[in-house]
Motif scaffolding. Structure first.
Motif, short mmCIF file in Angstrom:
data_model
loop_
_atom_site.label_atom_id
_atom_site.label_comp_id
_atom_site.label_asym_id
_atom_site.label_seq_id
_atom_site.Cartn_x
_atom_site.Cartn_y
_atom_site.Cartn_z
N LEU A 94 0.83 -1.20 0.00
CA LEU A 94 0.00 0.00 0.00
C LEU A 94 0.87 1.26 0.00
O LEU A 94 0.50 2.27 -0.63
CB LEU A 94 -0.92 0.00 1.21
N ALA A 95 2.01 1.21 0.66
CA ALA A 95 2.91 2.36 0.66
C ALA A 95 3.48 2.59 -0.74
O ALA A 95 3.68 3.74 -1.15
CB ALA A 95 4.04 2.15 1.67
N PHE A 99 3.16 5.92 -2.99
CA PHE A 99 4.30 6.56 -3.66
C PHE A 99 3.93 6.91 -5.10
O PHE A 99 4.21 8.02 -5.58
CB PHE A 99 5.51 5.61 -3.62
N ILE A 100 3.29 5.97 -5.81
CA ILE A 100 2.87 6.23 -7.18
C ILE A 100 1.79 7.30 -7.20
O ILE A 100 1.82 8.23 -8.02
CB ILE A 100 2.37 4.94 -7.85
N ALA A 101 0.81 7.19 -6.29
CA ALA A 101 -0.30 8.15 -6.26
C ALA A 101 0.21 9.57 -6.02
O ALA A 101 -0.28 10.52 -6.64
CB ALA A 101 -1.30 7.74 -5.18
N GLU A 102 1.17 9.70 -5.13
CA GLU A 102 1.69 11.03 -4.82
C GLU A 102 2.47 11.63 -5.98
O GLU A 102 2.58 12.85 -6.10
CB GLU A 102 2.57 10.96 -3.57
N PHE A 164 -0.85 -3.84 -13.25
CA PHE A 164 -1.76 -3.29 -14.25
C PHE A 164 -2.39 -2.00 -13.74
O PHE A 164 -2.53 -1.01 -14.48
CB PHE A 164 -2.87 -4.30 -14.57
N VAL A 165 -2.78 -2.00 -12.47
CA VAL A 165 -3.45 -0.82 -11.90
C VAL A 165 -2.47 0.34 -11.75
O VAL A 165 -2.78 1.49 -12.11
CB VAL A 165 -4.06 -1.18 -10.53
N LEU A 166 -1.27 0.08 -11.23
CA LEU A 166 -0.29 1.14 -11.04
C LEU A 166 0.08 1.80 -12.36
O LEU A 166 0.13 3.03 -12.47
CB LEU A 166 0.97 0.59 -10.36
N GLU A 167 0.35 0.98 -13.38
CA GLU A 167 0.77 1.54 -14.66
C GLU A 167 -0.41 2.15 -15.40
O GLU A 167 -0.26 3.19 -16.06
CB GLU A 167 1.48 0.47 -15.48
N LEU A 186 -5.45 3.95 -4.88
CA LEU A 186 -5.23 3.38 -3.55
C LEU A 186 -6.36 2.43 -3.17
O LEU A 186 -6.12 1.34 -2.63
CB LEU A 186 -5.10 4.49 -2.52
N ARG A 187 -7.60 2.81 -3.44
CA ARG A 187 -8.73 1.95 -3.11
C ARG A 187 -8.70 0.66 -3.92
O ARG A 187 -9.02 -0.42 -3.41
CB ARG A 187 -10.06 2.69 -3.34
N THR A 188 -8.29 0.76 -5.17
CA THR A 188 -8.27 -0.43 -6.04
C THR A 188 -7.20 -1.42 -5.59
O THR A 188 -7.43 -2.63 -5.52
CB THR A 188 -8.03 -0.02 -7.50
N VAL A 189 -6.01 -0.89 -5.27
CA VAL A 189 -4.92 -1.78 -4.82
C VAL A 189 -5.30 -2.45 -3.51
O VAL A 189 -5.08 -3.66 -3.33
CB VAL A 189 -3.60 -0.99 -4.67
#
Length: 208
Positions: A94-95, A99-102, A164-167, A186-189
């Motif tokens: 989740l962290a 990191f990606i979200a930020e 897949f979600v991050l990219e 974040l909610r999806t992960v």
């Protein structure tokens, strides 16, 4: 405008090699690899083409080194979340997502350097493309390891879904197709992790 005003003072303090890489990163991110010539990098770095070739044999070598630095920053994020959440693989994953979200706001106008660069590097034997592929493979292995440590029954599948979600989130942020991308990411992960944790046979040795 303030950042542009301060840049000459900052650049003047950098050693020559770092000054070249700094200029290359700025131009590659803004204009793309192929559109940027060595002369433009030299001018931005306040140096000469000859000086660039003293540090980097070719422009391709400069591109590959820039991508190695970008990849090292992402690998450092893995190291950081592991250190900040020891023995808590779910929180580590989740962290990473945070990191990606930020970092998504910056991608809204620059895009992901790996995705952008891959589009310009179709030859899989290209050293710069190999840097990206090796980085992505290493990143996947580390994410699979976290999923396995979390006791998920199919860590490879879970890691694939998270990847897949991050990219995909990075592309969606760049093209503006989805709103609230960071929150949704974040909610999806979290949902992916919890769905896999609830499957029969999930181990309970790991916490967090």
């Amino acid at each position: 405008m303030a950042a542009t005003t301060r840049r000459p003072d900052r650049v003047a303090k950098l050693p020559p090699r770092e000054r070249i890489l700094d200029a290359a990163e700025e131009l590659f991110q803004r204009e793309g690899i192929r559109r940027v010539g060595v002369q433009a990098i030299a001018e931005r770095a306040r140096t000469t083409k000859m000086a660039i070739y003293r540090h980097f044999e070719t422009k391709d070598a400069l591109v590959a080194e820039w991508l190695r630095i970008v990849a090292a920053d992402y690998q450092a994020a893995f190291d950081r979340v592991e250190a900040e959440h020891p023995g808590r693989p779910r929180e580590q994953i989740l962290a990473l997502a945070r990191f990606i979200a930020e970092g998504l706001p910056a991608l809204s106008y620059r895009g992901c350097p790996f995705i952008n660069s891959l589009a310009e590097l179709p030859d899989r034997s290209d050293p710069a493309r190999q840097v990206i592929e090796q980085h992505k493979a290493r990143q996947t292995r580390r994410l699979v390891g976290m999923c396995a440590a979390a006791g998920l029954p199919d860590p490879e599948q879970t890691a694939a879904e998270i990847t897949f979600v991050l990219e995909g989130a990075q592309v969606s942020m760049q093209n503006g197709s989805i709103d609230q991308v960071g929150d949704r990411l974040l909610r999806t992960v979290e949902g992916i992790i919890d769905r896999h944790r609830s499957r029969p046979g999930t181990g309970r040795a790991a916490t967090g």
